[in-house]
Design a protein around this motif. Structure first.
Motif, PDB file in Angstrom:
ATOM      1  N   HIS A 164      37.892  34.893  39.895  1.00  0.00           N
ATOM      2  CA  HIS A 164      37.460  36.074  39.431  1.00  0.00           C
ATOM      3  C   HIS A 164      35.944  36.489  40.143  1.00  0.00           C
ATOM      4  O   HIS A 164      35.161  37.154  39.746  1.00  0.00           O
ATOM      5  CB  HIS A 164      37.079  36.082  37.865  1.00  0.00           C
ATOM      6  N   CYS A 185      42.330  39.368  33.852  1.00  0.00           N
ATOM      7  CA  CYS A 185      41.160  39.275  32.987  1.00  0.00           C
ATOM      8  C   CYS A 185      40.656  40.432  32.402  1.00  0.00           C
ATOM      9  O   CYS A 185      39.809  40.562  31.510  1.00  0.00           O
ATOM     10  CB  CYS A 185      40.264  38.458  33.490  1.00  0.00           C
ATOM     11  N   CYS A 227      38.907  41.446  41.160  1.00  0.00           N
ATOM     12  CA  CYS A 227      38.883  40.040  41.276  1.00  0.00           C
ATOM     13  C   CYS A 227      39.877  39.601  42.517  1.00  0.00           C
ATOM     14  O   CYS A 227      40.758  40.119  42.560  1.00  0.00           O
ATOM     15  CB  CYS A 227      39.301  39.204  39.930  1.00  0.00           C
ATOM     16  N   CYS A 242      42.576  43.340  37.162  1.00  0.00           N
ATOM     17  CA  CYS A 242      42.907  41.863  37.211  1.00  0.00           C
ATOM     18  C   CYS A 242      43.423  41.510  35.769  1.00  0.00           C
ATOM     19  O   CYS A 242      43.277  42.241  34.563  1.00  0.00           O
ATOM     20  CB  CYS A 242      41.599  41.018  37.233  1.00  0.00           C
TER      21      CYS A 242
HETATM   22 ZN   LIG Z   1      39.432  38.640  36.861  1.00  0.00          ZN
END
Ligand SMILES: [Zn+2]
Length: 330
Positions: free
Chosen positions: A170, A182, A187, A180
């Motif tokens: 990340h 996330c 990232c 991403c």
């Molecule tokens: Zn990420």
């Protein structure tokens, strides 16, 4: 033949598709191993049963019994409560993130102590203690697989910050860049993680782009683009695979070099499913991709492929068992 009276420890690598087990002797050599498929049912208890039974098979392979082990270490994805030996929030394990009480399970089912930690952390530690970085005082581990995990060792000590250090995947390689998994943007993992690469490949394929990736996947009876599928597609010269791996390498180069600029480690170890599967030629490509981003570019760190290969995770997990563990009284 009775088993030799020496300190034996067990190690388990709990992955999304397979469970790998090893037994190490007092000299930390592998004397038994076993492998099984990770259960695909939805019960956390099934995971524990599979862990115990795979460990039992590795013991049988080593001609010892579960009760002979001083303890068992387990490397797992997800959030780890090391003190209580519980894993939660591992999305690619059965139970959809429900708590998997590993230490309690081993106590009840096998009368054995179990120690749990993050799968990447234990894999990196194994390379530090026994593998590619065993002669280094400082290390950056780059675990290139579904995501891009990291591990840091400084002055011979693992660095985990306040518990969340080394989230190498990340590190941002492009502001406002690709989405991403996330939920953030740009990232390194959004370009280099096998999960993100697969999302991108599926999208391109749907748009009509020609690729062998999904044919190879089906031929192997897989539902995901595994590291083996990517490797085969690259060997076939598949254009989409080459393009996405080139993109991943470019992101790895920027992200890993940025981490090196910050930490200046002696050694960078490239591991993880995709890293170990693609091997040395791609480690060389990562070295090359890092070079333009290194601030001190005439003195790059050693960049080495993980040496312990597929068993590294299980070996690292076995090293979690503290040296003082007496094992079960017999
Ligand atoms: Zn990420």
């Amino acid at each position: 033949m009775s088993p030799p009276r020496r300190r034996l420890v067990g190690g388990l690598d709990l992955g999304g598709t397979k469970i790998q087990a090893v037994v190490l002797d007092g000299r930390r050599s592998v004397i038994g191993e076993a492998k099984s498929a990770t259960p695909t049912t939805d019960g956390a208890q099934d995971v524990i049963l599979a862990l115990v039974s795979t460990m039992g098979s590795a013991c049988a392979d080593a001609d010892v019994e579960l009760g002979d082990l001083a303890g068992v270490g387990v490397g797992s994805p997800g959030a780890i409560d090391a003190r209580r030996g519980i894993v939660t929030g591992a999305r690619n394990l059965p139970g959809e993130g429900a708590p998997i009480k590993i230490a309690a399970g081993f106590r009840t089912l096998a009368d054995t102590r179990a120690y749990v930690d993050n799968d990447v952390t234990v894999g990196v530690n194994a390379e530090y203690q026994l593998g590619a970085a065993r002669r280094s005082k400082s290390l950056l581990g780059v675990w290139w697989g579904t995501g891009v995990g990291g591990g840091i060792v400084l002055h011979g000590e693992p660095w985990d910050g306040r518990g969340a250090a080394a989230e190498l995947g990340h590190v941002v390689v492009r502001i406002g860049g690709a989405e991403c998994t996330c939920g953030r943007r740009g990232c390194m993992e959004a370009y280099a993680g096998r999960g993100s690469m697969e999302i991108r490949a599926r999208r391109e394929h749907k748009k009509g782009r020609k690729t062998e990736l999904f044919k190879i996947m089906e031929k192997r009876g897989r539902t995901r683009l595994t590291s083996g599928v990517w490797a085969r597609a690259l060997e076939h010269g598949d254009e989409l695979a080459i393009e996405l791996v080139d993109r991943a390498l470019e992101a790895l180069g920027a992200g890993v070099a940025s981490a090196v600029n910050l930490l200046d480690p002696e050694t960078v170890v490239i591991g993880g499913g995709l890293g170990t599967r693609l091997g040395e030629p791609y480690v060389e490509r990562i070295r090359e991709a890092m070079q333009p981003h290194l601030f001190v570019d005439d003195r790059p760190p050693r960049v080495a492929l993980a040496e312990l290969g597929d068993l590294g995770g299980a070996i690292g997990a076995a090293l979690l068992v503290p040296p003082g563990s007496p094992g079960r009284k017999r």
